[in-house]
Design a protein around this motif. Structure first.
Motif, PDB file in Angstrom:
ATOM      1  N   ALA A 281      23.041 -32.382  37.080  1.00 13.99           N
ATOM      2  CA  ALA A 281      23.883 -31.265  36.650  1.00 13.99           C
ATOM      3  C   ALA A 281      24.730 -30.728  37.795  1.00 13.99           C
ATOM      4  O   ALA A 281      25.939 -30.518  37.651  1.00 13.99           O
ATOM      5  N   GLY A 282      24.110 -30.505  38.950  1.00 14.83           N
ATOM      6  CA  GLY A 282      24.827 -29.915  40.070  1.00 14.83           C
ATOM      7  C   GLY A 282      25.044 -28.425  39.861  1.00 14.83           C
ATOM      8  O   GLY A 282      25.009 -27.909  38.739  1.00 14.83           O
ATOM      9  N   ALA A 285      28.218 -27.280  37.546  1.00 13.51           N
ATOM     10  CA  ALA A 285      28.031 -27.352  36.099  1.00 13.51           C
ATOM     11  C   ALA A 285      27.089 -26.259  35.604  1.00 13.51           C
ATOM     12  O   ALA A 285      27.288 -25.683  34.525  1.00 13.51           O
ATOM     13  N   LEU A 286      26.041 -25.965  36.387  1.00 15.42           N
ATOM     14  CA  LEU A 286      25.132 -24.885  36.011  1.00 15.42           C
ATOM     15  C   LEU A 286      25.864 -23.542  35.993  1.00 15.42           C
ATOM     16  O   LEU A 286      25.700 -22.740  35.059  1.00 15.42           O
ATOM     17  N   ASP A 287      26.662 -23.287  37.013  1.00 14.97           N
ATOM     18  CA  ASP A 287      27.429 -22.041  37.056  1.00 14.97           C
ATOM     19  C   ASP A 287      28.362 -21.935  35.857  1.00 14.97           C
ATOM     20  O   ASP A 287      28.485 -20.871  35.235  1.00 14.97           O
ATOM     21  N   ALA A 288      29.036 -23.041  35.525  1.00 16.81           N
ATOM     22  CA  ALA A 288      29.957 -23.030  34.395  1.00 16.81           C
ATOM     23  C   ALA A 288      29.212 -22.774  33.087  1.00 16.81           C
ATOM     24  O   ALA A 288      29.699 -22.032  32.218  1.00 16.81           O
ATOM     25  N   ARG A 342      16.285 -32.971  38.278  1.00 17.20           N
ATOM     26  CA  ARG A 342      16.666 -32.531  39.624  1.00 17.20           C
ATOM     27  C   ARG A 342      18.126 -32.098  39.588  1.00 17.20           C
ATOM     28  O   ARG A 342      18.973 -32.783  39.015  1.00 17.20           O
ATOM     29  N   VAL A 343      18.451 -30.994  40.206  1.00 16.62           N
ATOM     30  CA  VAL A 343      19.823 -30.487  40.187  1.00 16.62           C
ATOM     31  C   VAL A 343      20.765 -31.479  40.851  1.00 16.62           C
ATOM     32  O   VAL A 343      21.869 -31.738  40.358  1.00 16.62           O
ATOM     33  N   THR A 344      20.353 -32.023  41.971  1.00 21.94           N
ATOM     34  CA  THR A 344      21.114 -33.054  42.664  1.00 21.94           C
ATOM     35  C   THR A 344      20.165 -34.193  43.003  1.00 21.94           C
ATOM     36  O   THR A 344      18.934 -34.056  42.898  1.00 21.94           O
ATOM     37  N   GLU A 345      20.717 -35.300  43.439  1.00 22.50           N
ATOM     38  CA  GLU A 345      19.893 -36.482  43.676  1.00 22.50           C
ATOM     39  C   GLU A 345      18.829 -36.244  44.729  1.00 22.50           C
ATOM     40  O   GLU A 345      17.715 -36.786  44.637  1.00 22.50           O
ATOM     41  N   ASP A 346      19.132 -35.427  45.736  1.00 21.89           N
ATOM     42  CA  ASP A 346      18.175 -35.203  46.815  1.00 21.89           C
ATOM     43  C   ASP A 346      17.357 -33.925  46.629  1.00 21.89           C
ATOM     44  O   ASP A 346      16.633 -33.507  47.536  1.00 21.89           O
ATOM     45  N   ASP A 348      14.453 -31.353  44.681  1.00 21.43           N
ATOM     46  CA  ASP A 348      13.066 -31.533  44.270  1.00 21.43           C
ATOM     47  C   ASP A 348      12.951 -31.743  42.766  1.00 21.43           C
ATOM     48  O   ASP A 348      13.771 -31.260  41.981  1.00 21.43           O
ATOM     49  N   GLU A 349      11.895 -32.459  42.370  1.00 21.68           N
ATOM     50  CA  GLU A 349      11.533 -32.525  40.955  1.00 21.68           C
ATOM     51  C   GLU A 349      11.313 -31.096  40.444  1.00 21.68           C
ATOM     52  O   GLU A 349      10.640 -30.284  41.079  1.00 21.68           O
ATOM     53  N   GLY A 350      11.896 -30.774  39.301  1.00 19.88           N
ATOM     54  CA  GLY A 350      11.752 -29.444  38.718  1.00 19.88           C
ATOM     55  C   GLY A 350      12.805 -28.458  39.166  1.00 19.88           C
ATOM     56  O   GLY A 350      12.826 -27.315  38.684  1.00 19.88           O
ATOM     57  N   SER A 351      13.707 -28.861  40.068  1.00 16.47           N
ATOM     58  CA  SER A 351      14.701 -27.914  40.582  1.00 16.47           C
ATOM     59  C   SER A 351      15.694 -27.479  39.518  1.00 16.47           C
ATOM     60  O   SER A 351      16.156 -26.337  39.539  1.00 16.47           O
ATOM     61  N   LEU A 352      16.023 -28.357  38.561  1.00 20.26           N
ATOM     62  CA  LEU A 352      16.935 -27.951  37.488  1.00 20.26           C
ATOM     63  C   LEU A 352      16.307 -26.827  36.667  1.00 20.26           C
ATOM     64  O   LEU A 352      16.951 -25.820  36.365  1.00 20.26           O
ATOM     65  N   PHE A 353      15.038 -26.979  36.326  1.00 16.50           N
ATOM     66  CA  PHE A 353      14.334 -25.972  35.536  1.00 16.50           C
ATOM     67  C   PHE A 353      14.250 -24.650  36.290  1.00 16.50           C
ATOM     68  O   PHE A 353      14.521 -23.578  35.726  1.00 16.50           O
ATOM     69  N   ALA A 354      13.893 -24.720  37.557  1.00 14.68           N
ATOM     70  CA  ALA A 354      13.748 -23.495  38.348  1.00 14.68           C
ATOM     71  C   ALA A 354      15.076 -22.756  38.476  1.00 14.68           C
ATOM     72  O   ALA A 354      15.142 -21.533  38.317  1.00 14.68           O
TER      73      ALA A 354
END
Length: 460
Positions: A281-282, A285-288, A342-346, A348-354
Motif C-alpha cells: 500500500a505505501g 495510498a494509506l493517506d489518500a 506490510r506497508v512497504t517491502e521492508d 514489519d509483518e502487521g505494519s499495514l494493520f497497525a
C-alpha cells in the motif's frame, strides 16, 4: 430539482481532496510510535464469517460449483502455501465433515463449532474486541444454530454491565437483486429471533443491522432505495440502526443522495478503497484512503441524521478462493492482485494493520459508539483474517516461519505464520494499560505476544 443539484455540486466541490502541505493537519495522522486512544473511548468490532461448513447449503446459494462452499476453511490462500499455514484451531470441519451427508447438523459438528466459538470469544476478549458483526444470508435452520450458539456463549461469558461481548448481524440479502421479495420475511425473522437478545449489539438503544449493499450500490440508486424501503417497512417493535456499506471509493452524486437513508455508513472493502497500484500500500495510498474516508465522514455528518464508522483490514489475497494451482495458472487474470500485510517491502509483518488502526482512530464518531470495524476475524478465503495461525516453525523470528511459495498464489509476497500477532497489535493499540509500557511498535519488533511466546498464549 436544479437548485438542489447545484447545492450538492457545491458541497462536493468543498469536499475535494486537500493536498496542500499547509492543510496536512486535516489528515490527523498519528506518530508511528504513539499509542491510540484507550479502550474506554474506542469500540472494536470484527466482521465474523460463520464457518459455512456448518451451513454449507447457504454457501451454495452464491456458488455455481457445489463442491466449493463459499467460505469453506480449506479453500484459502494459506492452505496452498508451501509449507501451508493453518488456523491455530486445526479442528475446523472440512467440506466432507460439513456436508454431513447433506444434513450439516450432527451433534459432532455442533460440539465442534461450540468449541471453536468459545475460543474465538476468548481471543476476542483478550484483544479488546467488543462486537462481532456476523454474516447472515437468509433464514435457515443450520445457520440459526450457529448464530444462536454465538449469542448463548456470549451470554455465558458475561462479565457485567457494558463489558459483555455483543453480536450484530450483517444482512446479505441485498446480494440477490432478482429476489427482493424475500427481504421482508428475512427482516421479520431477524427481528423476532435476534434483536431482543440481551447480547445483541445496540447503538443509541437501537439494535444494529449491517447491510451489505455492494451489488445494489453498483446497480442503481432506485433499487437501493426500494431495498431500504422494504427493510424499514418491517415492524420490529423498535427502530433498527441501519449501517450501510456505502463509503466505497470516491464520493459521487448517487452516493450522496443515499447518505441520509442510513443511520451510519462504512466501508468494509478496505482493499478496494486503498486501491494501490502496488501490492504494498505505501504511506501515500494509506493517506489518500483516509482522506477519502474523512470526506465521507464530513458528508455523513452534514446530513445531521447519519454518522460514519471507519473500517480497516490487515491485507488481502483471494487467489486461493476456490481455485486449484492449475486453475490459478490458467485463469491468472481473474485473480486479484494481493495487498501485502506490510506497508512497504521492508516493513514489519502487521505494519499495514497497525498503521491502518492509527489512520482510522481519529475518524471514530461518538454518535456511532466510537466504533471501528475490522474486516475480518476469519475470512480466510480473502486472507483478511486476524484469527491466529498455527506457528509452523520453532524459530522465534518471522523470517523462520514465512514463505513466498508458490508464487502463482503469493505474487512473490512473503506470508508469515503469524501466530496471534494481530491480536497482540490490537491489544497494545486499544488496551495500552493491559501491558505496561507496550505499544504496537513493541509488538511488531518482538513479533508477537509481549514478553512471551507468539502462539498459544491465550488458548484454552
Amino acid at each position: 430539482m436544479i437548485v438542489r443539484a447545484l447545492i450538492w455540486c457545491l458541497f462536493l466541490a468543498l469536499l475535494a481532496p486537500i493536498t496542500s502541505a499547509n492543510n496536512n493537519h486535516l489528515r490527523r495522522r498519528v506518530a508511528m510510535d504513539r499509542r491510540l486512544t484507550p479502550a474506554s473511548n474506542i469500540t472494536v468490532g470484527v466482521y465474523y464469517f460463520v464457518p459455512l461448513a456448518a451451513a454449507s447449503a447457504l454457501s451454495l446459494l452464491h456458488n455455481d460449483d457445489a463442491t466449493l462452499p463459499r467460505y469453506s476453511i480449506d479453500k484459502n490462500l494459506r492452505e496452498h502455501l508451501t509449507p501451508h499455514q493453518s488456523p491455530y484451531l486445526d479442528d475446523y470441519p472440512d467440506d466432507s465433515t460439513a456436508m454431513n451427508n447433506g444434513t450439516g447438523s450432527s451433534n459432532t459438528t455442533d460440539q465442534l463449532y461450540s468449541r471453536i466459538v468459545a475460543q474465538h470469544l476468548s481471543w476476542s476478549r483478550y484483544a479488546g474486541i467488543a462486537m462481532w458483526a456476523v454474516s447472515y444470508y437468509e433464514r435457515d435452520d443450520t445457520n440459526d444454530t450457529v448464530h444462536n450458539m454465538i449469542l448463548d456463549q456470549m451470554e455465558e461469558l458475561e462479565i457485567g454491565n457494558d463489558d459483555d461481548l455483543k453480536m450484530a448481524l450483517v444482512y446479505e440479502g441485498g446480494r440477490d437483486t432478482n429476489n427482493m421479495e424475500k427481504v421482508v420475511s428475512d427482516i421479520e425473522y431477524i427481528c423476532e429471533n435476534y434483536i431482543h437478545h440481551a447480547n445483541y449489539y445496540h447503538i443509541k438503544d437501537r439494535p444494529v443491522l449491517f447491510l451489505h449493499l455492494t451489488e445494489l450500490v453498483e446497480t442503481s440508486t432506485p433499487l437501493l432505495e426500494g431495498f431500504l424501503e422494504l427493510v424499514r417497512s418491517v415492524s420490529c417493535g423498535t427502530q433498527l440502526f441501519l449501517v450501510g456499506d456505502l463509503s466505497i471509493g470516491g464520493i459521487n452524486f448517487s452516493a450522496m443522495q443515499a447518505l441520509g437513508w442510513f443511520d451510519a455508513v462504512s466501508n468494509s472493502d478496505f482493499y478496494g478503497g486503498v486501491n494501490s497500484s502496488s501490492p504494498y500500500a505505501g504511506q501515500q495510498a494509506l493517506d489518500a484512503y483516509f482522506e477519502n474516508q474523512r470526506q465521507w465522514k464530513v458528508a455523513a455528518t452534514a446530513t445531521s441524521t447519519t454518522t460514519y464508522i471507519p473500517c480497516i483490514s490487515p491485507g488481502y489475497n483471494d487467489r486461493g478462493r476456490g481455485r486449484t494451482r492449475d486453475q490459478i495458472l490458467e485463469e491468472d487474470h481473474e485473480a486479484s492482485v494481493p495487498l501485502s500485510r506490510r506497508v512497504t517491502e521492508d516493513a514489519d509483518e502487521g505494519s499495514l494493520f497497525a498503521q491502518a488502526l492509527e489512520g482510522a482512530t481519529p475518524s471514530v464518531d461518538a454518535s456511532a459508539d466510537n466504533l471501528i470495524m475490522i474486516n475480518s476475524w476469519n475470512n480466510w478465503c480473502d486472507d483478511t483474517q486476524i484469527e491466529p495461525t498455527a506457528v509452523t516453525s520453532s524459530s522465534s523470528s518471522h523470517a523462520g516461519r514465512e514463505t513466498s511459495l508458490p508464487e502463482n498464489y503469493t505474487m512473490g509476497l512473503s506470508y508469515v505464520a503469524y501466530g496471534q500477532l494481530y491480536l497482540d497489535i490490537l491489544r497494545a493499540a486499544i488496551m495500552p494499560d493491559a501491558d505496561a509500557a507496550a505499544s504496537w511498535r513493541d509488538v511488531l519488533t518482538k513479533g508477537g505476544t509481549i514478553g512471551g511466546e507468539t502462539d498459544g498464549v491465550v488458548c484454552q
